[in-house]
Write a protein that holds these residues in place. Sequence first.
Motif, PDB file in Angstrom:
ATOM      1  N   HIS A  91       0.824  -1.213   0.000  1.00 23.39           N
ATOM      2  CA  HIS A  91       0.000   0.000   0.000  1.00 23.39           C
ATOM      3  C   HIS A  91       0.860   1.265   0.000  1.00 23.39           C
ATOM      4  CE1 HIS A  91      -3.969  -1.915   1.001  1.00 23.39           C
ATOM      5  NE2 HIS A  91      -3.140  -2.903   1.258  1.00 23.39           N
ATOM      6  N   MET A 105       2.311   2.139  -3.429  1.00 22.56           N
ATOM      7  CA  MET A 105       1.387   1.914  -4.541  1.00 22.56           C
ATOM      8  C   MET A 105       1.437   3.031  -5.591  1.00 22.56           C
ATOM      9  SD  MET A 105      -0.700  -0.410  -5.609  1.00 22.56           S
ATOM     10  CE  MET A 105      -1.049  -1.430  -4.169  1.00 22.56           C
ATOM     11  N   ALA A 114      -2.956  -4.377  -8.385  1.00 20.90           N
ATOM     12  CA  ALA A 114      -3.653  -4.427  -7.099  1.00 20.90           C
ATOM     13  C   ALA A 114      -5.022  -5.076  -7.233  1.00 20.90           C
ATOM     14  CB  ALA A 114      -3.782  -3.018  -6.504  1.00 20.90           C
ATOM     15  N   PRO A 155      -5.120  -5.627  -1.602  1.00 23.51           N
ATOM     16  CA  PRO A 155      -5.903  -4.677  -2.396  1.00 23.51           C
ATOM     17  C   PRO A 155      -6.685  -5.378  -3.508  1.00 23.51           C
ATOM     18  CG  PRO A 155      -3.578  -4.494  -2.919  1.00 23.51           C
ATOM     19  CD  PRO A 155      -3.664  -5.414  -1.761  1.00 23.51           C
ATOM     20  N   LEU A 202     -10.865  -6.187  -4.236  1.00 25.15           N
ATOM     21  CA  LEU A 202     -12.279  -6.022  -3.882  1.00 25.15           C
ATOM     22  C   LEU A 202     -12.448  -5.071  -2.692  1.00 25.15           C
ATOM     23  CD1 LEU A 202     -13.895  -9.590  -4.055  1.00 25.15           C
ATOM     24  CD2 LEU A 202     -13.538  -7.916  -5.868  1.00 25.15           C
ATOM     25  N   SER A 216     -10.466  -2.681  -1.768  1.00 23.67           N
ATOM     26  CA  SER A 216     -10.181  -1.303  -2.196  1.00 23.67           C
ATOM     27  C   SER A 216     -11.433  -0.696  -2.815  1.00 23.67           C
ATOM     28  CB  SER A 216      -9.059  -1.283  -3.235  1.00 23.67           C
ATOM     29  OG  SER A 216      -8.003  -2.132  -2.878  1.00 23.67           O
ATOM     30  N   MET A 217     -12.103  -1.491  -3.651  1.00 28.50           N
ATOM     31  CA  MET A 217     -13.331  -1.015  -4.290  1.00 28.50           C
ATOM     32  C   MET A 217     -14.353  -0.622  -3.230  1.00 28.50           C
ATOM     33  SD  MET A 217     -13.677  -3.877  -7.337  1.00 28.50           S
ATOM     34  CE  MET A 217     -15.041  -3.113  -8.226  1.00 28.50           C
ATOM     35  N   THR A 234      -6.120   0.725 -12.184  1.00 28.81           N
ATOM     36  CA  THR A 234      -6.526   0.073 -10.942  1.00 28.81           C
ATOM     37  C   THR A 234      -8.018  -0.253 -11.062  1.00 28.81           C
ATOM     38  OG1 THR A 234      -7.321   2.028  -9.765  1.00 28.81           O
ATOM     39  CG2 THR A 234      -4.949   1.604  -9.686  1.00 28.81           C
ATOM     40  N   LEU A 243     -20.842  -7.586  -9.388  1.00 31.81           N
ATOM     41  CA  LEU A 243     -19.473  -7.903  -8.970  1.00 31.81           C
ATOM     42  C   LEU A 243     -19.370  -9.330  -8.424  1.00 31.81           C
ATOM     43  CD1 LEU A 243     -16.552  -6.921  -8.425  1.00 31.81           C
ATOM     44  CD2 LEU A 243     -17.349  -6.070  -6.216  1.00 31.81           C
ATOM     45  N   ILE A 276     -17.473 -13.320  -9.944  1.00 29.23           N
ATOM     46  CA  ILE A 276     -16.404 -14.085  -9.295  1.00 29.23           C
ATOM     47  C   ILE A 276     -16.766 -15.559  -9.242  1.00 29.23           C
ATOM     48  CG2 ILE A 276     -15.168 -14.423  -7.108  1.00 29.23           C
ATOM     49  CD1 ILE A 276     -15.678 -11.371  -6.622  1.00 29.23           C
ATOM     50  N   LEU A 303     -15.420   3.464 -10.416  1.00 26.22           N
ATOM     51  CA  LEU A 303     -15.602   3.973  -9.054  1.00 26.22           C
ATOM     52  C   LEU A 303     -15.006   5.365  -8.864  1.00 26.22           C
ATOM     53  CD1 LEU A 303     -14.878   0.780  -6.932  1.00 26.22           C
ATOM     54  CD2 LEU A 303     -17.086   1.901  -7.277  1.00 26.22           C
ATOM     55  N   LYS A 342      -8.357  11.383  -8.336  1.00 30.20           N
ATOM     56  CA  LYS A 342      -7.785  10.047  -8.477  1.00 30.20           C
ATOM     57  C   LYS A 342      -6.543   9.759  -7.634  1.00 30.20           C
ATOM     58  CE  LYS A 342      -6.589   6.077 -10.704  1.00 30.20           C
ATOM     59  NZ  LYS A 342      -5.806   5.910 -11.923  1.00 30.20           N
ATOM     60  N   VAL A 386      -6.091   6.506  -4.778  1.00 32.61           N
ATOM     61  CA  VAL A 386      -5.070   5.460  -4.713  1.00 32.61           C
ATOM     62  C   VAL A 386      -4.406   5.466  -3.345  1.00 32.61           C
ATOM     63  CG1 VAL A 386      -2.814   4.731  -5.600  1.00 32.61           C
ATOM     64  CG2 VAL A 386      -4.663   5.306  -7.191  1.00 32.61           C
ATOM     65  N   SER A 387      -4.012   6.630  -2.867  1.00 30.59           N
ATOM     66  CA  SER A 387      -3.289   6.632  -1.594  1.00 30.59           C
ATOM     67  C   SER A 387      -4.210   6.328  -0.412  1.00 30.59           C
ATOM     68  CB  SER A 387      -2.554   7.953  -1.393  1.00 30.59           C
ATOM     69  OG  SER A 387      -3.470   9.023  -1.455  1.00 30.59           O
ATOM     70  N   TYR A 410      -7.429   4.614  -0.507  1.00 26.66           N
ATOM     71  CA  TYR A 410      -8.332   3.458  -0.490  1.00 26.66           C
ATOM     72  C   TYR A 410      -7.784   2.156  -1.065  1.00 26.66           C
ATOM     73  CZ  TYR A 410     -11.626   7.217   0.508  1.00 26.66           C
ATOM     74  OH  TYR A 410     -12.243   8.300   1.056  1.00 26.66           O
ATOM     75  N   ILE A 411      -6.707   2.218  -1.886  1.00 29.68           N
ATOM     76  CA  ILE A 411      -6.198   0.943  -2.412  1.00 29.68           C
ATOM     77  C   ILE A 411      -5.666   0.126  -1.247  1.00 29.68           C
ATOM     78  CG2 ILE A 411      -4.305  -0.167  -3.630  1.00 29.68           C
ATOM     79  CD1 ILE A 411      -4.968   1.136  -6.026  1.00 29.68           C
TER      80      ILE A 411
END
Lengths: 326, 326
Positions: free
Chosen positions: A100, A103, A124, A129, A131, A133-134, A304, B138, B142, B310, B318, B322-323, B325-326
């Motif tokens: 993380h 990243m 990721a 990271p 699902l 993260s989403m 991502t 989603l 899977i 998302l 953006k 990334v910082s 939530y990833i």
Amino acid sequence: MKEIEYFKGVKVGIVGYGKLGQALESRIYAREDMCLVAIFSKREGLVSPYGTLLAKTDDLPSFENRIDYLFLCGGSFSDMEELSIKCARIFNTIDCYDNHAKMSEYISSLGKVNKESKTTSLVACGWDPGLFSMMRCLLSSISEGDATTFWGKGISQGHSNALRQIGGVKDALSYTIPVARAIKQCKDGEYVPDKQKHKRVCYVHKEHSASKRALREIICHVPDYFEGYDVRVHFVSQTRLNKMKQKLFHRGEVFKSFSIKENHFDMNFSLNLDSNPLFTAECLLIGLNALKSLARAKKYGTFTLFDIPLKYLSPLPKPNLVSKYI
Amino acid sequence: MKEIEYFKGVKVGIVGYGKLGQALESRIYAREDMCLVAIFSKREGLVSPYGTLLAKTDDLPSFENRIDYLFLCGGSFSDMEELSIKCARIFNTIDCYDNHAKMSEYISSLGKVNKESKTTSLVACGWDPGLFSMMRCLLSSISEGDATTFWGKGISQGHSNALRQIGGVKDALSYTIPVARAIKQCKDGEYVPDKQKHKRVCYVHKEHSASKRALREIICHVPDYFEGYDVRVHFVSQTRLNKMKQKLFHRGEVFKSFSIKENHFDMNFSLNLDSNPLFTAECLLIGLNALKSLARAKKYGTFTLFDIPLKYLSPLPKPNLVSKYI
């Protein structure tokens, strides 16, 4: 023109033949729409139970015209960044890179290579990271406040790999265990710093000559992975580790609670997994659906799961999605 | 040039001033980045507690240059399709249209108007359809098998509106109640037809002259909404209904379980909401983030949450996503 013309469907390769690489191999063989051309490993003398061709990572360039998409299953700790960049010069890649802290840097350097080389990478893309993260992004967007994540109890592949890179460690496992008091505090709306939410319990089989005290000291100071956490280190035999490795369960949840006046709202996404690597492999496979769409549309760069509409993750065509899932 | 130049930020309007319209109004006033220009209703003599301008739906065209985005909160049952199309000829619109059975048709006719009129519409953007649609899409992607949804106990706004359209019904509420046995069957991997998963319990305040037997008969045969379900109809006073209307709680879950050999996997997304309309309003507001991005990029047409990455739903830029939530 593909060199191996008798392969039907999508041609894929796997870099790394640890637990994740093995799990992914088994899931690819369970499908009929893709063909696993080769698995690349730095280790010698490996044999695939499915008879997959095993090649050296140094041989990757010679597969340029034989592989459409490359799964990077090498673990995030040691030379993953370097290897990813090497691969993205030639192939479209997908990984579940999980450091993380690095990243943004990873995405930015990989993206440059993608654009120069006209390739596409999706990074990721595991369950965390991935699902999770989403879910963090989605739930945090609703009303005010950020979503909270708890993991475990379960083995963290990333943290176990990090341990194995340390000199004097022959083999190791790292369990992530949520701190019960912290869960309660979060659900009550209190702020808890990330590193106080979980304990890291490490089981290490060390080299005979290695000092326990020195190893403990080193482990507790691995940045990003262990530094700042409540870390417990137990030294165990290889036999004990092998037994623990049979049980690759994991679980976790992303949640957010908020209130508007007297009204309370709870959102919760949870996973309960008997096998972390098998589930991560399934996540990589939905990522592949998206990677295919992006690469075919010549969208070169690093993506991502935040950049990708759900319709690209699904194997179904759009009209079916609307009628089945809306 | 905007006619009302002293408004800062995004200018929005609301069509429909029922529970959802009112909840949305309160949420818009809780923010500083948007301005509610007017609320449009077919009903006369309404007053907003916030002093919002109340206008007739017939006056919509005269607001062409004063409103950037229009929230359609009119309910899906009666003339929603017609009204949406009228609005999309002039405005960018967002709704939580919930007639699953007519969704594809709705998207296709609205899309034509959007393209002709160079407008953008985002549809089905509540929590179900909406967040739950995203989860179904989603989770169903899977491994194998579709996700399952259970709702309730809670009032269904769509089904309550459907009841209110029936001649002889003065006012009504419809509760969705999950069938306990069906939940168990689904979690055990058994197939349960959709209409056997829930009971619909209706509370109706009828016109004095209306026949109970005839109303029961009509309600049980409303297509899409009640036909084929286990429907209970209770006739009650307006006073009783008014009391029930104070409690607009709802809940639900989307889940999927699957196995690979001896390994079992559970995924679950659940919502527990004290106020259905307030939460739906919050969902519309994240949808607005996406609608703004789409409209500004001149992407004309009808979109669903399946089409939107998302990153567009989040209010954050953006790199922050990334910082964080990833």
